[in-house]
Design an enzyme around this catalytic site. Structure first.
Site, PDB file in Angstrom:
ATOM      1  N   CYS A  82       0.866  -1.183   0.000  1.00  0.00           N
ATOM      2  CA  CYS A  82       0.000   0.000   0.000  1.00  0.00           C
ATOM      3  C   CYS A  82       0.900   1.230   0.000  1.00  0.00           C
ATOM      4  O   CYS A  82       1.379   1.659   1.046  1.00  0.00           O
ATOM      5  CB  CYS A  82      -0.914  -0.011   1.216  1.00  0.00           C
ATOM      6  SG  CYS A  82      -1.987   1.430   1.301  1.00  0.00           S
ATOM      7  N   ILE A  83       1.157   1.756  -1.154  1.00  0.00           N
ATOM      8  CA  ILE A  83       2.000   2.938  -1.392  1.00  0.00           C
ATOM      9  C   ILE A  83       3.393   2.761  -0.781  1.00  0.00           C
ATOM     10  O   ILE A  83       4.300   2.343  -1.466  1.00  0.00           O
ATOM     11  CB  ILE A  83       1.317   4.234  -0.947  1.00  0.00           C
ATOM     12  CG1 ILE A  83      -0.049   4.375  -1.653  1.00  0.00           C
ATOM     13  CG2 ILE A  83       2.192   5.442  -1.258  1.00  0.00           C
ATOM     14  CD1 ILE A  83      -0.863   5.551  -1.198  1.00  0.00           C
TER      15      ILE A  83
END
Length: 76
Positions: free
Chosen positions: A23-24
């Protein structure tokens, strides 16, 4: 030992991982046993931070989260 191997070991090994996704800048993981996580070893592997909530652990690895996650998935 490369970064993915070191992070996986610090998370308690492959058998402790229920789920992992990028996630990012983070790895979102769900583990079987949070007591097996070695935060000092995670920091030693170069992670920027660790956040825990029960069996959910977020490991801040930086902009290479996608690559690290793929490398860990290959090890699982």
């Amino acid at each position: 030992m490369n970064k993915a191997q070191a992070i996986l070991a610090a998370l308690g090994g492959a058998d402790n991982i229920m789920e992992i996704e990028p996630c990012i800048t983070r790895l979102r993981t769900v583990v079987h046993d949070p007591s097996r996580i070695d935060e000092a070893a995670l920091k030693g592997a170069g992670v920027h931070g660790v956040m825990r909530a029960g069996t959910v652990v977020q490991v801040v690895v930086g902009p290479d989260a996608d690559t690290v996650c793929m490398d860990i998935e290959d090890l699982l």
